[in-house]
Design a protein around this motif. Structure first.
Motif, PDB file in Angstrom:
ATOM      1  N   LYS A  57      94.076  35.331  37.887  1.00 28.88           N
ATOM      2  CA  LYS A  57      93.577  34.850  39.172  1.00 28.88           C
ATOM      3  C   LYS A  57      92.392  33.899  38.972  1.00 28.88           C
ATOM      4  N   ILE A  58      91.532  34.197  38.019  1.00 30.23           N
ATOM      5  CA  ILE A  58      90.344  33.378  37.781  1.00 30.23           C
ATOM      6  C   ILE A  58      90.730  31.937  37.416  1.00 30.23           C
ATOM      7  N   ALA A  59      91.862  31.758  36.758  1.00 29.88           N
ATOM      8  CA  ALA A  59      92.340  30.407  36.432  1.00 29.88           C
ATOM      9  C   ALA A  59      92.723  29.661  37.697  1.00 29.88           C
ATOM     10  N   ASN A  60      93.374  30.349  38.624  1.00 30.30           N
ATOM     11  CA  ASN A  60      93.724  29.726  39.907  1.00 30.30           C
ATOM     12  C   ASN A  60      92.461  29.366  40.676  1.00 30.30           C
ATOM     13  N   ASP A  61      91.468  30.262  40.649  1.00 32.05           N
ATOM     14  CA  ASP A  61      90.216  30.032  41.370  1.00 32.05           C
ATOM     15  C   ASP A  61      89.427  28.859  40.794  1.00 32.05           C
ATOM     16  N   GLN A  63      90.719  26.061  39.542  1.00 32.69           N
ATOM     17  CA  GLN A  63      91.420  24.777  39.674  1.00 32.69           C
ATOM     18  C   GLN A  63      90.648  23.729  40.486  1.00 32.69           C
ATOM     19  N   PRO A  64      90.082  24.060  41.651  1.00 29.22           N
ATOM     20  CA  PRO A  64      89.347  23.010  42.387  1.00 29.22           C
ATOM     21  C   PRO A  64      88.168  22.452  41.595  1.00 29.22           C
ATOM     22  N   ALA A  65      87.433  23.300  40.909  1.00 30.99           N
ATOM     23  CA  ALA A  65      86.300  22.832  40.113  1.00 30.99           C
ATOM     24  C   ALA A  65      86.767  21.972  38.948  1.00 30.99           C
ATOM     25  N   MET A  66      87.902  22.324  38.365  1.00 30.81           N
ATOM     26  CA  MET A  66      88.430  21.536  37.254  1.00 30.81           C
ATOM     27  C   MET A  66      88.860  20.146  37.724  1.00 30.81           C
ATOM     28  N   SER A  69      85.787  18.148  38.166  1.00 29.11           N
ATOM     29  CA  SER A  69      85.139  17.807  36.899  1.00 29.11           C
ATOM     30  C   SER A  69      85.762  16.571  36.262  1.00 29.11           C
ATOM     31  N   ASP A  70      86.990  16.241  36.627  1.00 27.12           N
ATOM     32  CA  ASP A  70      87.610  15.024  36.094  1.00 27.12           C
ATOM     33  C   ASP A  70      86.760  13.806  36.401  1.00 27.12           C
ATOM     34  N   SER A  71      86.129  13.805  37.567  1.00 27.64           N
ATOM     35  CA  SER A  71      85.334  12.641  37.939  1.00 27.64           C
ATOM     36  C   SER A  71      83.855  12.814  37.617  1.00 27.64           C
ATOM     37  N   THR A  72      83.364  14.067  37.543  1.00 27.84           N
ATOM     38  CA  THR A  72      81.945  14.274  37.298  1.00 27.84           C
ATOM     39  C   THR A  72      81.626  14.480  35.835  1.00 27.84           C
ATOM     40  N   GLY A  73      82.655  14.798  35.024  1.00 26.00           N
ATOM     41  CA  GLY A  73      82.416  14.941  33.590  1.00 26.00           C
ATOM     42  C   GLY A  73      81.776  16.255  33.201  1.00 26.00           C
ATOM     43  N   ALA A  74      82.072  17.350  33.878  1.00 21.97           N
ATOM     44  CA  ALA A  74      81.515  18.644  33.501  1.00 21.97           C
ATOM     45  C   ALA A  74      81.825  18.952  32.042  1.00 21.97           C
ATOM     46  N   ARG A  75      80.881  19.565  31.365  1.00 26.31           N
ATOM     47  CA  ARG A  75      81.004  19.865  29.937  1.00 26.31           C
ATOM     48  C   ARG A  75      82.221  20.738  29.654  1.00 26.31           C
ATOM     49  N   GLY A  76      82.978  20.386  28.640  1.00 21.09           N
ATOM     50  CA  GLY A  76      84.074  21.220  28.185  1.00 21.09           C
ATOM     51  C   GLY A  76      85.416  20.961  28.844  1.00 21.09           C
ATOM     52  N   ALA A  97      82.740  45.323  36.019  1.00 19.50           N
ATOM     53  CA  ALA A  97      82.971  44.331  34.962  1.00 19.50           C
ATOM     54  C   ALA A  97      84.191  43.462  35.246  1.00 19.50           C
ATOM     55  N   ILE A  98      84.590  43.357  36.514  1.00 21.89           N
ATOM     56  CA  ILE A  98      85.677  42.455  36.900  1.00 21.89           C
ATOM     57  C   ILE A  98      85.076  41.066  37.096  1.00 21.89           C
ATOM     58  N   ALA A  99      85.641  40.090  36.407  1.00 19.17           N
ATOM     59  CA  ALA A  99      85.115  38.729  36.415  1.00 19.17           C
ATOM     60  C   ALA A  99      85.681  37.929  37.577  1.00 19.17           C
ATOM     61  N   SER A 100      84.830  37.084  38.146  1.00 18.18           N
ATOM     62  CA  SER A 100      85.276  36.115  39.146  1.00 18.18           C
ATOM     63  C   SER A 100      84.657  34.762  38.788  1.00 18.18           C
ATOM     64  N   PHE A 101      85.377  33.704  39.108  1.00 12.92           N
ATOM     65  CA  PHE A 101      84.939  32.357  38.746  1.00 12.92           C
ATOM     66  C   PHE A 101      83.634  32.012  39.438  1.00 12.92           C
ATOM     67  N   ARG A 102      82.689  31.481  38.661  1.00 12.58           N
ATOM     68  CA  ARG A 102      81.409  31.025  39.198  1.00 12.58           C
ATOM     69  C   ARG A 102      81.331  29.492  39.138  1.00 12.58           C
TER      70      ARG A 102
END
Length: 172
Positions: A57-61, A63-66, A69-76, A97-102
């Motif tokens: 689920k975290i990968a789906n969450d 996606q908008p940030a990724m 990042s194509d235009s802003t050049g976020a690291r990594g 300890a359940i992770a959620s996208f930050r």
């Protein structure tokens, strides 16, 4: 002379394998316990035997940030058009300890309840450690209740899948 060189190469290769295994064992022992919620997938493959394909689920969450990042050049994260890349994301951990996208990692120091997670993007899909969990033939029923992947995470964000968990984080 050739035998000695071949023997030296074999010893070096075995040494590297042993070093890698020891590193994974250290990560299992000392890595931070993190759970990633599974996203629905087709759980069986008759061609390869019994396994569960994994998506999170975290990968789906993320996606908008990724895409941003194509235009802003976020690291990594790779520029648009590249088929594969590796990167780091920051996830927030709840009390279980359940992770959620930050956010995607931008070098900002981590908060007390945050952790780095290394991901790989292959053919447009984000993956963590592995995209499959193999199990012994005839035990598929046991894993139908899987809702979380259990990971051990190193300080550098390397993730290692150690098992699957049910909806209440019970071992399967």
């Amino acid at each position: 002379m050739r035998s000695a060189i071949a023997l030296a190469w074999c010893a070096a290769a075995l040494g590297l394998v042993a070093y890698s295994i020891a590193g994974k064992e250290r990560q299992i022992e000392s890595g931070k316990l993190v759970y990633l919620e599974l996203a629905p997938v087709d759980p069986r493959s008759l061609m390869q035997g019994d396994y569960m394909a994994l998506r999170f689920k975290i990968a789906n969450d993320a996606q908008p940030a990724m895409k941003r990042s194509d235009s802003t050049g976020a690291r990594g994260f790779a520029r648009q058009g590249l088929a594969s890349t590796d990167g780091l994301m920051v996830a927030t951990l709840d009390e279980r300890a359940i992770a959620s996208f930050r956010r995607l990692d931008d070098g900002t120091p981590l908060g007390a309840n945050e952790v780095l997670l290394r991901y790989r993007v292959r053919e447009g899909n984000m993956k963590f450690a592995t995209n499959a969990f193999f199990f012994q033939e005839g035990t598929a029923k046991r894993y139908e209740a899987a809702r979380y992947g259990e990971f051990r995470v190193a300080a550098n964000g390397e993730v290692l899948l150690t098992g699957l968990r049910g909806k209440d984080l019970q071992a399967l």
